[in-house]
Design a protein around this motif. Structure first.
Motif, mmCIF file in Angstrom:
data_model
loop_
_atom_site.group_PDB
_atom_site.id
_atom_site.type_symbol
_atom_site.label_atom_id
_atom_site.label_comp_id
_atom_site.label_asym_id
_atom_site.label_seq_id
_atom_site.Cartn_x
_atom_site.Cartn_y
_atom_site.Cartn_z
ATOM 1 N N GLU A 17 0.151 -1.223 0.153
ATOM 2 C CA GLU A 17 -0.197 -0.056 -0.168
ATOM 3 C C GLU A 17 0.579 1.410 -0.384
ATOM 4 N N ALA A 20 1.926 2.930 -3.100
ATOM 5 C CA ALA A 20 0.932 3.523 -3.932
ATOM 6 C C ALA A 20 -0.199 3.451 -3.617
ATOM 7 N N GLY A 22 -3.730 5.223 -1.590
ATOM 8 C CA GLY A 22 -4.317 5.365 -2.619
ATOM 9 C C GLY A 22 -5.174 4.476 -3.250
ATOM 10 N N THR A 23 -4.182 3.424 -3.095
ATOM 11 C CA THR A 23 -5.641 2.483 -4.658
ATOM 12 C C THR A 23 -5.781 1.168 -3.417
ATOM 13 N N LEU A 24 -6.291 -0.009 -4.460
ATOM 14 C CA LEU A 24 -5.888 -1.369 -4.646
ATOM 15 C C LEU A 24 -5.427 -2.171 -4.798
ATOM 16 N N VAL A 25 -4.147 -2.951 -3.790
ATOM 17 C CA VAL A 25 -3.263 -3.767 -3.802
ATOM 18 C C VAL A 25 -3.529 -5.219 -4.966
ATOM 19 N N ALA A 60 -11.304 -6.920 -8.284
ATOM 20 C CA ALA A 60 -10.046 -4.973 -8.354
ATOM 21 C C ALA A 60 -8.665 -5.480 -7.634
ATOM 22 N N GLY A 61 -8.958 -5.714 -6.135
ATOM 23 C CA GLY A 61 -8.192 -5.965 -5.102
ATOM 24 C C GLY A 61 -8.516 -5.523 -3.443
ATOM 25 N N ARG A 63 -7.014 -3.981 0.355
ATOM 26 C CA ARG A 63 -7.021 -2.968 1.216
ATOM 27 C C ARG A 63 -6.716 -3.091 2.537
#
Lengths: 224, 224
Positions: A17, A20, A22-25, A60-61, A63
């Motif tokens: 995390e 990057a 703020g994005t989904l891993v 999607a990922g 978090r």
DNA sequence: AGGCGCATTTTGACCAGTCAAAAAGAAAGA
DNA sequence: TCTTTCTTTTTGACTGGTCAAAATGCGCCT
């Protein structure tokens, strides 16, 4: 009690995390980081989502939730205090302690951890310059600028050196590239993918490829 | 690398062998010590026999091989050095460290162990008086006489106090029953199953039931 | 010898964590 | 829109460690 496998997933996820924010891993990235096949990650992440440690969006990922982040910081605190302890008290070299800490971080009780913390005088950072989260789970801002984005000719202070490669750490130490050292990037060659850095209080400058340079985080130089 | 479960079985087996040297340890006893059902022990012991750590005689019992004993002593060394370290360096009370060491003994690498050993000055015994095996797996003779078999009126030196019960250790400490203390059994009452022991350098003698007395090992008193 | 009681072993099942390989989605190009 | 490609998920299987409960074997008592 989370198993040490669970703690590892959460810790890795925290690290990914960071890379990057703020994005989904994506699952694939986590699989690579954990050294398991993607299917295993899917299974595990579903379980972690059920126990409320992560937010999982299928296909999607994933978090960390607040609870997950709290656990991650707790593991990180153990890891970093253990690393510092091994270096400071037992006399290890900073390149040796990562792997040791990787195992010990799962078996150190809070009681022992607090004793170590006090014994070391409530330190703020580990031997690689990474901030140590406090017992309440608050962590100092981790610097984000690396050597690769330094302005040529400016003075900077090394804040942190990534600790996951022992060879690299030995190289860095030999060349004075350690936390608190002041340095200047002398030249940068984008085509050669390399830069030359001069370490204040050292004679010979040294050359780094960009992937090595990306392991070194800098902060503004101290005055004078 | 043996798993920590394997290490635990081997360690327990070592302890049980100590209690009745030269005989096979029955499966039931090991099951009780390990806190698992007997069937589990049978399964596990077969696997350990296959890997050469124990000698297993079906329906009779089990015993460590030389390889198994070596592993047991290695685990014991880790356990006892960790205990001493926690007491001596981190300031734990001797009653707290057993459980901590029980977990840490499986994750301490040889490298860390050697550093701790050197840091503590190559100690011979842990805080409870149990001898620490050396790196080569040689262990000093563990005393066998307990308070229960002391001659009334004779002076003895406390050599070792069993460490698996924190409450008892606290009691022992409060009453000066610690390694190197000199004591005399003042009276013994076989029917009451109790004895009274006077601790040299203490005023009030204290009374122990026989199961408590059996946790305290003694050796000949040092001259005057 | 026959049977009883007890320790031990066997059997079938389960959980955590993993992999290999097949199936399914999503995105992107033609 | 249709197809290709890539990622993700599903499925079935395996290992280590465990339990519950049924089966077995051994010694001992009569």
């Amino acid at each position: 009690m989370p198993s040490s496998t669970v703690e590892d997933y959460i810790k890795r996820l925290y690290h990914e995390e960071q890379r990057a924010p703020g994005t989904l891993v994506p699952m694939g990235r986590l699989a690579e980081a954990m050294n398991v096949v993607p299917g295993t990650v899917t299974t595990m992440i579903k379980a972690l989502a059920d126990s409320g440690l992560v937010y999982y969006e299928p296909r999607a990922g994933v978090r960390l939730t607040d609870g997950g982040r709290k656990l991650a910081l707790h593991v990180l605190r153990r890891h970093r205090l253990v690393e510092l302890f091994l270096v400071q008290t037992l006399g290890f070299n900073w390149s040796e302690v990562h792997d040791e800490a990787e195992r010990l971080e799962h078996t150190i009780s809070d009681k022992v951890l607090d004793k170590i913390d006090a014994f070391l005088g409530f330190p703020k950072a580990d031997p690689h310059g990474s901030p140590i989260p406090c017992a309440k789970g608050i962590i100092a801002h981790e610097p984000t600028q690396t050597l690769t984005s330094c302005v040529v000719g400016e003075r900077y202070r090394i804040a942190r050196v990534l600790d996951n490669d022992a060879q690299f750490l030995q190289f860095a130490e030999r060349n004075g590239l350690v936390p608190e050292a002041h340095i200047t990037v002398i030249s940068k060659d984008d085509y050669a993918d390399a830069l030359v850095v001069s370490c204040h209080s050292r004679n010979a400058p040294c050359t780094l490829g960009s992937s090595a340079a990306a392991r070194i985080f800098v902060a503004p130089a101290l005055l004078q």
